[in-house]
Write an enzyme that holds these catalytic residues in place. Structure first.
Site, PDB file in Angstrom:
ATOM      1  N   ARG A1028       0.850  -1.188   0.000  1.00 20.07           N
ATOM      2  CA  ARG A1028       0.000   0.000   0.000  1.00 20.07           C
ATOM      3  C   ARG A1028       0.884   1.237   0.000  1.00 20.07           C
ATOM      4  NH1 ARG A1028      -3.589  -0.224   4.883  1.00 20.07           N
ATOM      5  NH2 ARG A1028      -4.652  -1.862   3.699  1.00 20.07           N
ATOM      6  N   ARG A1097      -1.443   6.865   9.499  1.00 20.14           N
ATOM      7  CA  ARG A1097      -1.452   6.318   8.142  1.00 20.14           C
ATOM      8  C   ARG A1097      -1.730   7.408   7.112  1.00 20.14           C
ATOM      9  NH1 ARG A1097      -4.148   0.276   8.608  1.00 20.14           N
ATOM     10  NH2 ARG A1097      -2.879  -0.470  10.345  1.00 20.14           N
ATOM     11  N   LYS A1167      -3.544   1.596  15.064  1.00 17.86           N
ATOM     12  CA  LYS A1167      -3.455   2.485  13.908  1.00 17.86           C
ATOM     13  C   LYS A1167      -4.134   3.829  14.201  1.00 17.86           C
ATOM     14  CE  LYS A1167      -7.378  -0.100  12.031  1.00 17.86           C
ATOM     15  NZ  LYS A1167      -7.774  -1.027  10.974  1.00 17.86           N
ATOM     16  N   LYS A1169      -5.736   7.262  12.082  1.00 15.09           N
ATOM     17  CA  LYS A1169      -6.145   7.721  10.761  1.00 15.09           C
ATOM     18  C   LYS A1169      -6.679   9.146  10.826  1.00 15.09           C
ATOM     19  CE  LYS A1169      -7.397   3.063   9.203  1.00 15.09           C
ATOM     20  NZ  LYS A1169      -8.459   2.192   8.660  1.00 15.09           N
ATOM     21  N   CYS A1388     -14.720  -3.641   0.286  1.00 16.99           N
ATOM     22  CA  CYS A1388     -13.311  -3.931   0.558  1.00 16.99           C
ATOM     23  C   CYS A1388     -12.852  -5.096  -0.314  1.00 16.99           C
ATOM     24  CB  CYS A1388     -13.126  -4.265   2.030  1.00 16.99           C
ATOM     25  SG  CYS A1388     -13.858  -5.840   2.513  1.00 16.99           S
ATOM     26  N   CYS A1394      -7.367 -11.247   1.494  1.00 17.02           N
ATOM     27  CA  CYS A1394      -7.403 -10.765   2.874  1.00 17.02           C
ATOM     28  C   CYS A1394      -7.559 -11.934   3.830  1.00 17.02           C
ATOM     29  CB  CYS A1394      -8.541  -9.771   3.058  1.00 17.02           C
ATOM     30  SG  CYS A1394      -8.658  -9.165   4.757  1.00 17.02           S
ATOM     31  N   CYS A1433     -15.465  -8.666   6.559  1.00 21.48           N
ATOM     32  CA  CYS A1433     -15.313  -8.892   7.995  1.00 21.48           C
ATOM     33  C   CYS A1433     -15.726  -7.614   8.711  1.00 21.48           C
ATOM     34  CB  CYS A1433     -13.872  -9.288   8.338  1.00 21.48           C
ATOM     35  SG  CYS A1433     -12.726  -7.895   8.353  1.00 21.48           S
ATOM     36  N   CYS A1437     -13.044  -1.809   6.668  1.00 19.87           N
ATOM     37  CA  CYS A1437     -12.200  -1.074   5.715  1.00 19.87           C
ATOM     38  C   CYS A1437     -13.014  -0.206   4.758  1.00 19.87           C
ATOM     39  CB  CYS A1437     -11.325  -2.046   4.939  1.00 19.87           C
ATOM     40  SG  CYS A1437     -10.050  -2.826   5.947  1.00 19.87           S
TER      41      CYS A1437
END
Length: 1533
Positions: A1028, A1097, A1167, A1169, A1388, A1394, A1433, A1437
């Site tokens: 990414r 990120r 994470k 964001k 996603c 994944c 899931c 995302c």
């Protein structure tokens, strides 16, 4: 009572009851024949069979794929086999028929086209050694199908039962067959003898045409002698019990038929050379049939004999019919008047056609008959006299009559009901005349087109829609030059479609066309030397063209100019040349075929093309999906045309797969066209049915390519002349046979090898035997380690899909060793099941997957245990611990899925005799400590039961290694990544390094479509990496776009993903290409550091195509924040960017010191964001991020600052109420010059206060909710030294993109294009990736990636607008005419890459939307936006929790459905239904959308509507997410 309506159903029922295997020959795999619908229905319901101990196997085979090849393998295996087919395959299958005639195979044949079939399909094969039985009515179809099976079993030879289904279409329904009668007639004891006899032949075909002397067969009817001859029947009862002459048949019919008895006959009178002498005589067949019919008569009263006679016993004239609808003729005879020529005549039809029973015929024929008309419905006559007429003549000469009746032959054409009287008058008028004329045709020569109707019309050849992918690619490359010589659309009036589609026909037409063009070139050369033109202008051009005629590029370039010159000349010579102007172009000539050409009966044309050396291209589409059966069943072999052609040495050969590498297909097609000589392009397109979804084809393709079943390669035998390698491998693995060929090719010239024999389905390099050996070696190695230890043994087997069960097992093993036990810990599938009965103590620990299923590494073990019939565990002590979630399936009807795998395993082991150590333990994720609560209670009971419960002095156990430990010990994100990249023994890296590489912008993944197959082959998973990029604001230059495109093509899987975080994502990068990919990204002045991991990120920013200046200002802030919060470690440069001299290569600036002033050695808890939204567009979902910045502009339109939201986040764990999505809380206004500092201080407070002990509770949203908004805010302000100001007013209109062209305030143009779910790829229908690459070569502006996974072509000046529009149109990129529902959707990646995905997302959402768009159109809502999102899931995302309607994967094919999100992205949705599949989704959504269309208020959005009508309660904030859901998660009862 249920009734049978059609002959196809009646026959299918008997075939199913009387067979182990039924080969169902179908027009196409997705199209039913008149038999297949019923056969598959029976098998799907596990209907019981009389012959087969289990459920009979139904083998679907296409009618043009050499279907009788499928019979050999089951026959060899001792299985009673039958075939259900149309008559179209019979003549082509004659070589098989001679071989199969010596085995008890029944072939049920529906004559086509129904109503007017060609009986020459039957007469052409009459001497192949089979017995032939014909039925005409619905009841006869049932009884004579049973007769055929009984005859095959009792005689041991093949039987063909044929019928015209149209004959019985008006019959009354009949009752189902009597199972008691079927069992009695079939002689099951004799069947068991056949089933116990298996052939050990190693040749391809059974018997290879040799006669067999049987030790079984003829039971109760004829006894075989050792020399193969037969003794007279042991019983005469069949003859004694035969019906008396003149007795009526009880068989249901459209006319009243009468049967007579029959006696022993002479041998079959052949009209052509018969095949080898058979051990079963015509007497035997006659006797067996009479015995069977006697049993049927006793049970039902229905009577049968070898020939049916209807009419007066003193008739002087008779009609012998071998054709359709005898009932029609019989009815006409019965109603005849004295004025009719055909009054007082009889009708004869054969029931047993072969062997031809002369005595039986003479018995039914009244001695008074003086003249016989023979009607044969044989359209393909090859001799003057019809075959049935010759049979009849031989019988009459053998009779005792003093005067043989006069026989007159007729060819029966199509007769309609209204013309039958006229036809019969003509027949008998001629018959009764003094000099009858022979071979008159009665009726129309061709039947009406309506006769080809219904299911039988489906047997007409057609190209499956899936194959259009390759045809479209040919058309894209060659355009008007493309000529498909064997196209079904070709205008040949003399050839049928079946003929036109053959390679022989196409090759012949190409040779003719080549000769035609050569003559034309000669005519042009001659004309160029004359003065026959009006002017001299054409002469120069004709001369130039004639010189270049053989060179495609030059000839095609000159052709338009030549044609133009000739068109303006007007002379007769010019006019003559123009009449063939198409020949001025050098065509790209192709033959298109299927894998039907690869079988013995289809590949002769391929051989002719290769042997000719002509410059002909062949595209052969292979549709055989990869499977164990296809890979290992040597009895249904196809020639490997690729190897076959390569061994000729003169042909270009390529093996391609459009769903694996689009680029390679294009390359192969272009190389094939450029090659002078034969070319073969093998095109893989695997499907089980022609209507399979592209997703199914994709998954099957990946399996086949990955495992080497279908290798991708290109072979150019002339390449060495250019100094190049002749063989180019375009996939990772190749088959052993191909390796052997390549080795051989290095030493031996292939030019002289003209007759190789290769087959496609030989064994692969790896297989199930390898897997068995690996299991055995692993266990033996374990046992060797344990030899020196004392104490009782304990084997611990686990099945784990998320490492919980595996970790528990390993910990239990360690504790067992500490207690003195010899413990062995293995995955269930790695354990050799045959050893289970020898174990002393076995502990099995399994988690629960899907709908109560075993995890992937335990499925084979469970199948073995579940299906075992000889596993005795009487001496084995065992227990089971299961891990599950009692709320995962909230509906009562689904509760049994909770820990189902462990419960089932425990119960099965008890059934197999195992002795329980302790009861099955259950771990529940809903308990206070999750599954550990139940495990903590269960494990002490285990030690107590083993007598090891109170052991003192046990060593302390080290705590489990956490992500925090990994980060702390990584030396600022180095770990052992560099060493792992050099390890070529595996495609993976260590578990710790997998966590660290996320900080570097890459995740290790494996292809989940391939897991099972690779495991079965003894291979590690298909590991690859996702990369990414870090791209602040989602803005890339044209040069960067081209570089990203090249990276995806050369180093990835040929696709790019535009993510929901406005950046590029690459998939399928194998470990060896990971470092080059990182370096290539760096060379594009981009990076991947901190694109993932526990750091800040990629910073997002609204795309704003209509406000360029404001966008530039906001994007500059996004980049400033991104750079400010970038990690400082030099590990990234050391690992990825060192050059050959081992020096660090930097994007810009000097190397920084190795410490992290902002992050510290353990970075953030989770994470982080950040996004920027510029009102009125919330196209980046500003409420969903840790920090959301809402841009505020001043009165002058310039950016002044931001309203700051904090604490949003999407990650959730199913059914764990402690986890929830959250929206950002307003902190206040921040000046643009201070915003990066404010973000930094928020990050600091999260760094120091976030929950590092529980990653599921570590995001900023939980920290703020735990501390409280005001406390957290005060901490930030204290570190910052400033206060947040009051928020400025703002308003959002939407959170979707605005598609199409927009002009900004500076006059620049911007085009927002729809990229479904962000996937950039080329397909045959849509060359998107190629188009964007070509546009990037000329576009001088930007490419802006949007937060909704779409793309904006930005800053197009007006002078380049038309050119840009033209390019967009050329590559179909200008299409935004989609439903607003589709335009507002997002998904996603999910499967296959994944590792967290529980269900499909990107590959499924487009299909679901397609199924909803019908309702959208019906309700007039095509332009009404409804935000719909899907994820595989609950990690979120695609930010599903903010969608108006969302589907979140729960298990494969099952989703939780959420409703009520705010259209502007400012309100969370709520659970509406749990674990529903597509059928339920559509059942909910379709009426709901109709209701929305009818009942909504003006301007009311869908999410607001479902809240207003009370379908769902609004979610006020994240902590309210699990409250008041529409579907309550009830506790277990």
């Amino acid at each position: 009572m249920a009734a049978i309506l059609t002959a196809g159903e009646a026959v299918a029922r008997i075939a199913y009851l009387a067979s182990d295997v039924v080969v169902s020959v179908q027009p196409a795999l997705a199209t039913d024949s008149e038999f297949s619908k019923f056969l598959h229905q029976f098998a799907a319901h596990d209907a019981s069979s009389i012959i087969c101990p289990t459920t009979p196997e139904i083998l679907r085979v296409r009618h043009n794929a050499d279907p009788l090849l499928s019979v050999y393998q089951p026959v060899r295996a001792g299985k009673i086999t039958s075939v259900a087919t149309s008559s179209d395959i019979l003549v082509k299958s004659i070589p098989h028929l001679y071989r199969l005639a010596q085995h008890p195979v029944v072939i049920h044949v529906s004559l086509h086209p129904a109503g007017f079939p060609d009986y020459s399909d039957i007469t052409s094969i009459r001497n192949a050694g089979f017995a032939f039985v014909q039925s005409n009515t619905l009841q006869e179809a049932q009884d004579l199908a049973l007769t055929a099976h009984a005859l095959a079993i009792r005689s041991g030879k093949g039987v063909i039962h044929f019928f015209d289904a149209a004959n019985s279409k008006s019959d009354q329904p009949i009752q189902h067959e009597s199972r008691e009668l079927v069992t009695q007639v079939l002689n099951v004891d004799l069947v068991r003898q056949y089933q116990g006899t298996k052939s050990e032949e190693s040749t391809l075909y059974v018997s290879e045409g040799r006669s067999q002397v049987r030790s079984i067969g003829l039971s109760g009817d004829v006894l075989p002698k050792a020399n193969g001859s037969t003794s007279p029947p042991a019983q005469a009862a069949a003859r004694d019990e035969s019906p008396a002459k003149g007795q009526s048949s009880a068989s249901s019919s459209s006319s009243d038929r009468k049967n007579s008895s029959s006696a022993q006959s002479e041998a079959d009178s052949a009209t052509t050379l018969e095949s080898q002498t058979k051990p079963v005589s015509s007497d035997d067949i006659d006797s067996i049939c009479n015995s069977v019919w006697s049993q049927i008569r006793t049970s039902t009263g229905r009577e049968y004999s070898a020939f049916n006679y209807t009419g007066p016993r003193n008739a002087e004239a008779a009609l012998f019919l071998f054709g359709s609808d005898p009932g029609l003729f019989a009815a006409e005879f019965e109603s005849a008047t004295q004025a009719d020529f055909f009054r007082h005549v009889g009708l004869i039809t054969p029931v047993i056609y072969r062997p031809w029973l002369t005595d039986r015929l003479n018995e039914v024929l009244p001695p008074s008959v003086k003249r016989i008309a023979v009607l044969e419905q044989v359209r393909r006559k090859t001799t003057k006299w019809g075959p049935v007429l010759l049979d009849l003549l031989m019988s009459l000469k053998a009779s005792d009559q003093q005067q043989t009746p006069l026989v007159v032959g007729y060819q029966l054409g199509y007769i309609e009901y209204t013309t039958v009287t006229q036809a019969l008058s003509g027949i008998f008028q001629n018959l009764l005349s003094k000099s009858p004329i022979q071979n008159l045709e009665v009726g129309a020569h061709q039947g009406p087109s309506a006769v080809l109707s219904g299911v039988q019309n489906e047997f007409a050849l057609s190209q499956p829609k899936l194959e259009n992918a390759y045809m479209k690619m040919l058309d894209q490359i060659f355009g008007q030059r493309l000529l498909v010589a064997n196209s079904l659309d070709s205008k040949s009036v003399v050839a049928s479609n079946a003929t036109k589609s053959s390679p022989e026909f196409g090759f012949g037409s190409l040779l003719a066309r080549k000769e035609h063009r050569q003559r034309f070139i000669g005519e042009v050369q001659a004309a160029a030397k004359t003065r026959d033109f009006t002017t001299d202008a054409p002469l120069k051009w004709l001369s130039q063209w004639a010189l270049a005629a053989a060179k495609a590029d030059e000839a095609n370039k000159l052709a338009p100019e030549v044609i133009n010159r000739l068109s303006t000349d007007g002379s007769p010579t010019a006019t003559k040349l123009l009449s063939s102007k198409g020949l001025f172009y050098k065509e790209s000539q192709w033959l298109i075929g299927s894998d039907a050409w690869a079988y013995d009966l289809g590949n002769s044309g391929v051989h002719h093309v290769l042997a000719s050396g002509e410059n002909v291209n062949m595209l052969i589409v292979d549709s055989t999906p990869y499977s164990e059966r296809a890979a290992h069943d040597a009895a249904r072999r196809k020639k490997d045309i690729g190897l076959y052609a390569m061994n000729f040495g003169n042909a270009y050969v390529a093996s391609t797969a459009v769903y694996s590498s689009y680029t390679q297909v294009l390359q192969a097609m272009m190389e094939a066209e450029a090659f002078e000589g034969p070319s073969v392009v093998l095109a893989y397109l695997p499907y089980n049915r022609e209507d399979d979804s592209p997703l199914t084809v994709l998954q099957e393709t990946k399996k086949a390519v990955d495992l080497g079943y279908w290798p991708l390669y290109r072979w150019d035998p002339k390449a060495e002349e250019k100094g190049e390698e002749p063989f180019k491998l375009d996939s990772e693995r190749i088959k052993q046979e191909l390796q052997e060929f390549l080795r051989r090719d290095n030493h031996v010239s292939q030019l002289m090898r003209r007759h190789p024999q290769f087959h496609a389905n030989l064994s692969e390099s790896y297989g199930s035997e390898v897997r068995k050996v690996q299991k055995r070696k692993a266990k033996e190695a374990y046992e060797a380690l344990l030899e020196g230890l004392q104490g009782a043994p304990m084997t611990i087997l686990f099945a784990s899909d998320n490492s919980n069960a595996e970790n528990l097992s390993k910990r239990l093993g360690s504790r067992g060793k500490a207690r003195g036990m010899k413990t062995m810990v293995m995955a269930m599938d790695d354990y050799p099941l045959e050893d289970l009965a020898t174990e002393e103590n076995v502990v099995l620990i399994t988690s629960t997957a899907g709908q109560g299923e075993f995890p992937q590494n335990g499925r084979n073990f469970w199948e073995g245990v579940k299906n075992s019939t000889d596993l005795d565990l009487a001496n084995v002590n065992f227990t089971v611990f299961a891990l599950g979630d009692s709320h995962y399936w909230p509906r009562k009807e689904d509760r049994h899925y909770y820990n189902k795998s462990g419960k089932d395993l425990f119960a099965r082991l008890v059934t197999l005799g195992g002795k329980t150590i302790v009861d099955c333990g259950l771990g529940d994720d809903q308990d206070p400590d999750g599954y550990q609560t139940g495990y903590g209670e269960w494990e002490p009971k285990l030690w107590d039961a083993l007598g090891l419960g109170n052991i003192e002095g046990l060593p302390d156990e080290p705590p489990p290694i956490t992500n925090e430990d990994i980060k702390a010990g990584s030396n600022f994100l180095r770990g052992t990544i560099a060493e792992g990249l050099k390890d070529q023994s595996t495609g993976a890296i260590s578990a710790a390094d997998q966590q660290l590489t996320k900080f570097h912008g890459t995740y290790m993944q494996d292809d989940r479509d391939l897991r099972d197959e690779r495991k079965a082959q003894g291979l590690e998973p298909a590991y690859s990496f996702m990369i990414r990029c870090r791209l602040p604001g989602g803005v890339a230059t044209s040069e960067q776009w081209q570089q990203m495109d090249a990276i995806s093509t050369q180093l990835g899987n040929e696709t790019m993903k535009l993510t929901t975080r406005q950046t590029f994502q690459f998939h399928g990068v194998v470990k060896g290409k990971l470092r080059p990919a990182m370096q290539a990204i760096n060379q594009a002045l981009m990076t991947t550091i901190a694109a993932c991991g526990d750091v800040n990120r990629n910073v997002m920013c609204s795309s704003l195509p209509e406000m360029s200046e404001l966008h530039a200002q906001a994007q500059a802030v996004a980049k400033k924040i991104s750079d400010h919060l970038l990690p400082s470690t030099t590990a990234y440069h050391e690992i990825w960017l060192k050059d050959e001299n081992d020096k660090n290569v930097q994007v810009a600036g000097d190397a920084v010191q190795d410490f992290e002033p902002m992050y510290g050695p353990t970075y953030l808890p989770r994470k982080f964001k950040i996004t920027i939204a510029v009102p009125p567009h919330n196209d980046t979902d500003v409420y969903a991020h840790d920090v959301g910045l809402i841009a505020v502009k001043g009165e002058d339109g310039q950016l002044t600052g931001f309203n700051l939201l904090a604490g949003g986040g999407m990650g959730v764990t199913h059914n764990m109420k402690k986890t929830y999505p959250q929206i950002g809380r307003m902190f206040g206004y921040v000046d643009k010059d201070q915003v990066h500092f404010a973000c930094e201080k928020i990050m600091y407070v999260q760094r120091d206060n976030g929950d590092r002990g529980n990653r599921k509770h570590a995001r900023l949203k939980y920290t703020i909710d735990t501390m409280g908004v005001e406390v957290f805010k005060a901490n930030v302000e204290e570190l910052w030294g400033q206060k947040f100001e009051e928020p400025r007013p703002f308003h959002f209109d939407s959170n979707i993109d605005t598609f199409g062209w927009l002009k900004d305030e500076k006059g620049m143009n911007h085009f927002t294009m729809f990229i479904e779910n962000g996937r950039i790829e080329d397909t045959a229908d849509f060359p998107m990736k190629t188009g964007l690459r070509e546009i990037a070569k000329v576009h001088k502006g930007e490419f802006r990636l949007t937060g909704n996974q779409h793309l904006i072509l930005s800053n197009v000046p007006s002078e380049e607008l038309e050119m840009t529009k033209g390019m967009l149109k050329k590559y179909k990129l200008d299409n935004t005419n989609f439903s607003a529902l589709r335009l507002s959707s997002s998904a996603c990646v999910a499967f296959p890459t994944c590792g967290l995905a529980m269900a499909e997302s990107e590959r499924y959402l487009p299909e679901l939307i397609t199924k909803l768009e019908g309702v959208v159109e019906e309700c007039g809502m095509r332009q009404d936006s409804i935000v719909m999102r899907m994820t595989g899931c609950p990690n979120g995302c695609a930010r599903p929790w903010l969608a108006e309607v969302a589907f979140v994967g729960k298990a494969y094919g099952a989703y939780n459905m959420y409703l009520g999100g705010g259209y502007h992205g400012n309100r969370l949705n709520k659970l509406y239904r749990s674990s529903i599949k597509e059928e339920e989704i559509l059942a909910i959504m379709k009426p709901l959308m109709k209701r929305y269309a009818l009942e909504r208020n003006e301007g009311e959005r869908f999410g607001d509507f479902v809240v207003r009508i009370g379908m769902i309660k609004p979610t006020t904030e994240g902590r309210d997410f699990h409250n008041d859901t529409a579907e309550l998660e009830e506790d277990d009862e």
